[in-house]
Design an enzyme around this catalytic site. Structure first.
Site, PDB file in Angstrom:
ATOM      1  N   LEU A  93      13.483   1.860 -19.645  1.00 23.33           N
ATOM      2  CA  LEU A  93      13.323   3.292 -19.396  1.00 23.33           C
ATOM      3  C   LEU A  93      14.665   3.912 -19.032  1.00 23.33           C
ATOM      4  CD1 LEU A  93      11.698   5.907 -18.770  1.00 23.33           C
ATOM      5  CD2 LEU A  93      11.415   5.011 -16.443  1.00 23.33           C
ATOM      6  N   ASP A  94      15.199   3.483 -17.905  1.00 28.69           N
ATOM      7  CA  ASP A  94      16.473   3.983 -17.406  1.00 28.69           C
ATOM      8  C   ASP A  94      17.227   2.800 -16.825  1.00 28.69           C
ATOM      9  OD1 ASP A  94      18.585   5.212 -16.148  1.00 28.69           O
ATOM     10  OD2 ASP A  94      17.373   6.328 -14.708  1.00 28.69           O
ATOM     11  N   PRO A  95      18.019   2.104 -17.666  1.00 32.19           N
ATOM     12  CA  PRO A  95      18.516   2.514 -18.985  1.00 32.19           C
ATOM     13  C   PRO A  95      17.564   2.140 -20.117  1.00 32.19           C
ATOM     14  CG  PRO A  95      19.541   0.459 -18.367  1.00 32.19           C
ATOM     15  CD  PRO A  95      18.653   0.841 -17.214  1.00 32.19           C
ATOM     16  N   ARG A 129      23.769  12.943 -13.759  1.00 38.68           N
ATOM     17  CA  ARG A 129      22.537  12.149 -13.819  1.00 38.68           C
ATOM     18  C   ARG A 129      21.981  12.040 -12.404  1.00 38.68           C
ATOM     19  NH1 ARG A 129      21.230   8.208 -17.706  1.00 38.68           N
ATOM     20  NH2 ARG A 129      20.906   6.728 -16.005  1.00 38.68           N
TER      21      ARG A 129
END
Length: 975
Positions: free
Chosen positions: A638-640, A759
């Site tokens: 997902l993130d990353p 971010r």
């Protein structure tokens, strides 16, 4: 059948019985031959535990790994205490001794937690670089390294140790990488000694035969740059010591950074002369002051701390006993009932030295070795082969001669060819992992026969080049085979087997990945991937490997085409075997384990997918992966992961239309779904809160309207800003800057054009104010707290009153109201306003920090207390769901048309409860992309080789299509 572990006495041997124990007779050692003769005389049978080995050449009954694991954990704990006495606070202080943990897995988890703190908070500069030097290569050393590798680490070649110190000394003090990792160095004999003759180079065979021809160099080349020696090697008195009394005294006088010795082999007075005593589990260390040549039992004062516990495997008594018992139970019935050993399985048949009073064929070398005793040569040189054979030569055999029956094969080769031999010299390793050495005088009356013998011995010493268990070639004939599989690597029997994927891990993320992969061949969405260029459907078999079989079986229950297996990635043989049977590997293990899996995938030429960040150690494998023809696809979660793909899709489309990125902002967060955000923090943990709380203390850097902004870690919560996502305005959110946003400028190719690059991490509004206040109160302080050190355990209430400086006679009995706590927080100046103070007071009460119950002994700091209570009170129940929200905003300028557009992309996913089982949104959005990465590799959609991120269209275009086809919705809008 008698299974014996004690010291065997000859009178214990009874006629016509079968015995199984560690006999040490198969190496034909003189001191053990009376025992063998007694067994032969009584017509008994003998099975030796040491000889029961698996297909990979490893002993099935051994405790070395457990000794290494326990010894390393115990030493790390002592290291923390020693450094504290020297004025340094380190993450090692939080570790307990091995026996304090309920399981090996729990102990490993504690070490991993220490590693996470090192990687984020760092080590004190004054003790860096922290270098661990490992001696040995057997099970003990493997066990110790298994624990060491759970820490953020880099291995350094012995020849580079001095350069490491020079390089690090010249680096900026605040930016040195050395404080965020530890260093390992594996040394072998060639790093410990050098030939006395300067014209010669180190030769292992010659060293084992003639150690007197070598000078010690460890004290000059290795020790001066070492912080910790982890001693796991076999040693004999004929070899130079690793460190003598004089050498260690000289080292300490010259300011050597050596702080301790973990002598896991516990070879008293052996390779480390000053380790002259054993220690106990409850008092595992002594301190040796080399300058005064004195020994002490405390941690305070000068000198080295030394661990020398000789019963380390008992610290993991449950696992070690279960391991030994489980293995033993598999074949004890066969051994007890065997009247004809030819009916036994091969690995048990090979372990039978004597059956019914007769040596078995595998061990018929024993009488030959006994007849060829080296002492006879010195007494009667007339027996030398030089007086009997026309042609003769001296042959040195070095390696696992006895535990792998290589000596038997060597003698058979000589005799079968018509030659003869005489044993000139023999030194036998005292453990399975130790190398043995034999020098034979081989003769024949025909030179062609002697040449044939030499050729055959050379072939024995140098098996097939592609056998990964074989050692390096030697310059002389030697059986330096190490761990050999006689039949070589297993061959795939079916070249047309189904596509197969191995998933490594046991967390919640594994299940969605396994479900998606297993449904690939029977679902309609597969057409999104295959399109028209791949006609046949692919059935994917999934193997899910976890450290514990029950965890794997629980995850795969009810999922077709998925099998759960027990697999420890630190067991290289098991790891290699599992990887060799599949086409793609998905590692969902902790990041510290990825490099081990990656190296195995490179060697076996198998693709690898991970959901973790591609760090420097993984990036360094790029060339190796390309050479192996494989792809290592990282950051596929997902993130990353999805964040990269959504961002690059918008950025690349803008660049294709000649647009320039003016601003890039990205927000992502895992939150409780709104209906389940039912606590003052409006937050819950689906994992241990340690990492999440520490993340709130990391510094952050971003670019805003052309200015670079730095946020100190102590002020991160104060920097939160309120936020409304345009597509979901009902969510009252806030955003915290997320570490270093600037690196994404280079990664996304927008660093030179974007004036804003940000971010952030999403939380519900109000979270940061409460966390900042709790931090100012001192609840996240990681230093050991005085009250918590007391033998009499305090209550949560007493501890919290201490933090809030509340002094009342009725502290233990009176109730405290929310209003009282609120007022106290404001009075102490911990909070900006009444509302924040009130919400903080509500949080303190909700977490049970005013309870009258005792604080567990495992809590030694305020941070420990906070994590303990948050894990208890802020966990999801079985009926509660989480939510994942990911949002990008990209502002694009089109110079030709002078138009500015704002593009948005949003992902919103909620956890699901199906048939009473909850699948979290976080697990879905991390596990599904990882599975998609594997499918892209299985179907050859990704052609690029090397180490990749999902930032190329080759990856993100089909991946985003599949993710959406599978049901994860992505919303894109332009303004």
């Amino acid at each position: 059948m008698m299974m014996m572990m004690m010291m065997m006495q000859l009178e214990m041997i009874l006629p016509n019985r079968a015995y199984a124990f560690f006999s040490h007779t198969h190496k034909a050692q003189k001191e053990n031959m009376p025992l063998l003769d007694k067994i032969l005389a009584e017509r008994a049978s003998l099975y030796d535990y040491e000889l029961i080995v698996g297909e990979n050449g490893k002993r099935l009954l051994a405790f070395g790994n457990f000794a290494g694991r326990a010894g390393m954990i115990d030493f790390l704990r002592g290291l923390g205490q020693r450094y504290l006495s020297l004025g340094y606070s380190t993450p090692f202080l939080s570790l307990g001794s091995s026996y304090m943990y309920p399981s090996l897995a729990a102990a490993k988890a504690a070490v991993i937690s220490v590693g996470e703190e090192i990687s984020t908070q760092g080590l004190p500069l004054g003790i860096c670089p922290l270098v661990f030097v490992f001696t040995g290569s057997g099970n003990v050393c493997c066990g110790a390294q298994e624990i060491f590798k759970l820490l953020p680490h880099t291995f350094v070649d012995p020849s580079k140790l001095s350069e490491l110190h020079k390089t690090e000394t010249n680096q900026a003090r605040h930016g040195s990488k050395r404080i965020f990792q530890v260093y390992g160095c594996i040394v072998t004999a060639q790093d410990m000694v050098e030939p006395k003759d300067p014209m010669k180079v180190f030769d292992k065979v010659d060293y084992y035969a003639h150690p007197e021809h070598y000078n010690p160099i460890f004290h000059e080349k290795i020790a001066p740059y070492t912080s910790v020696i982890v001693n796991c090697m076999y040693w004999e008195k004929r070899f130079p010591p690793l460190l003598s009394y004089k050498q260690i005294q000289d080292l300490m006088r010259n300011g050597c950074p050596l702080v301790g010795i973990a002598d896991i082999t516990c070879d008293i007075g052996g390779s480390l002369e000053f380790v002259d005593r054993t220690t106990s589990i409850d008092s595992p260390f002594f301190r040796y002051d080399a300058i005064t040549d004195s020994y002490h039992q405390d941690m305070e004062g000068n000198g080295l701390i030394c661990l020398a516990v000789d019963i380390l495997p008992t610290e993991f008594a449950k696992e070690a006993s279960q391991y030994f018992g489980n293995v033993l139970s598999q074949f004890v019935t066969n051994l007890a009932s065997a009247t004809d050993i030819t009916n036994l399985p091969a690995h048990l048949r090979r372990a039978c030295i004597v059956h019914g009073g007769v040596l078995t064929s595998l061990y018929d070398y024993i009488p030959r070795m006994r007849k060829s005793d080296s002492e006879d040569v010195s007494e009667n040189s007339a027996n030398s082969l030089s007086n009997k054979s026309k042609y003769n030569t001296s042959v040195s055999l070095s390696g696992h001669l006895f535990d792998q029956f290589l000596i038997n094969e060597a003698l058979d080769i000589i005799e079968a060819a018509g030659g003869s031999f005489h044993l000139v010299n023999c030194h036998v390793g005292q453990s399975f992992d130790a190398i043995s050495y034999s020098e034979l005088e081989v003769g024949a009356d025909d030179k062609a026969v002697l040449d044939q013998i030499i050729d055959s011995l050379t072939s024995l010493a140098n098996p097939t080049e592609n056998n990964r268990f074989s050692n390096q070639n030697s310059s002389k004939i030697s059986l330096t085979l190490g761990k050999v599989q006689e039949n070589g690597m297993e061959k795939e029997s079916d070249p047309k087997k189904k596509a197969a994927v191995l998933i490594l891990g046991a967390g919640r993320v594994c299940q969605p990945a396994a479900q998606m992969l297993s449904s690939f061949g029977s679902s309609q969405w597969y057409k999104t991937l295959l399109e028209d260029d791949f006609e046949d459907q692919i059935d994917v078999d999934v193997i899910l490997g976890s450290l514990y079989l029950k965890d794997a079986e629980q995850i795969v229950e009810g999922i077709p085409n998925v099998t759960g297996i027990q697999l420890d990635v630190m067991d290289s043989a098991s790891l290699f075997k599992s990887i060799s049977q599949v086409d793609v590997v998905i590692s969902l293990l902790p990041p510290s384990c990825h490099i081990i899996v990656a190296n195995a995938c490179i060697e076996l030429r198998k693709h690898l997918v991970t959901a973790s960040y591609v760090d420097s150690s993984m990036s360094m494998l790029d060339d190796k992966a390309k050479d192996a023809g494989i792809t290592i696809l990282g950051e596929m979660g997902l993130d990353p992961g999805i964040d990269h793909m959504m961002a690059m899709k918008m950025i690349d489309e803008a660049h294709m239309q000649k647009g320039k990125i003016k601003s890039f902002t990205s927000y992502c967060g895992g939150l409780p779904s709104p209906e389940d955000a039912n606590n003052p923090l409006a937050y819950k943990f689906s994992w241990n809160p340690v990492g999440a709380i520490r993340a709130g203390r990391n510094p952050a850097t971003y670019k805003y309207h052309g200015e670079t902004v730095h946020i100190d870690g102590n002020n991160l919560y104060d920097s939160a800003t309120r936020l409304r996502i345009p597509d979901f305005p009902a969510f009252a959110l806030e955003c915290l800057p997320n570490r270093n946003s600037l690196i994404y400028g280079d990664l996304y190719g927008i660093g030179s054009e974007a004036t804003t690059i940000f971010r952030g991490t999403l939380r519900y509004e109000g979270f940061s104010e409460i966390m900042a206040t709790l931090s100012r109160i001192g609840l996240f302080n990681n230093e050991a707290h005085t009250i918590l050190k007391n033998e009499e355990r305090p209550t949560f209430r007493k501890f919290m009153f201490d933090l809030l400086k509340i002094v009342r006679k009725d502290t233990d009995g009176a109730l405290m109201r929310e209003e009282d706590i609120t007022e106290k927080i404001l009075t102490l100046g911990h909070c900006k306003d009444q509302r924040s103070a009130m919400m903080t007071a509500k949080t303190i009460i909700f977490l049970g920090l005013l309870d009258q119950t005792e604080i567990p002994a495992s809590c030694q700091s305020a941070f420990d207390v906070a994590c303990f209570r948050m894990e208890e009170r802020l966990s999801y129940s079985s009926t509660e769901k989480d939510m994942v929200l990911l949002h990008h905003e990209v502002e694009i300028e089109y110079p030709d048309s002078k138009i500015t557009e704002k593009h948005r992309a949003t992902l919103l996913e909620f956890g699901k409860i199906i048939d009473g089982k909850t699948t979290t949104a976080m697990a879905l959005t991390v596990g599904i992309p990882a599975a998609v990465g594997a499918l892209l590799l299985l179907t050859n959609k990704i052609q690029t080789r090397g180490v990749l991120r999902p930032i190329q269209p080759e990856v993100y275009t089909p991946a985003l299509d599949i993710i959406q086809a599978y049901g994860i919705k992505l919303i894109e809008k332009n303004e």
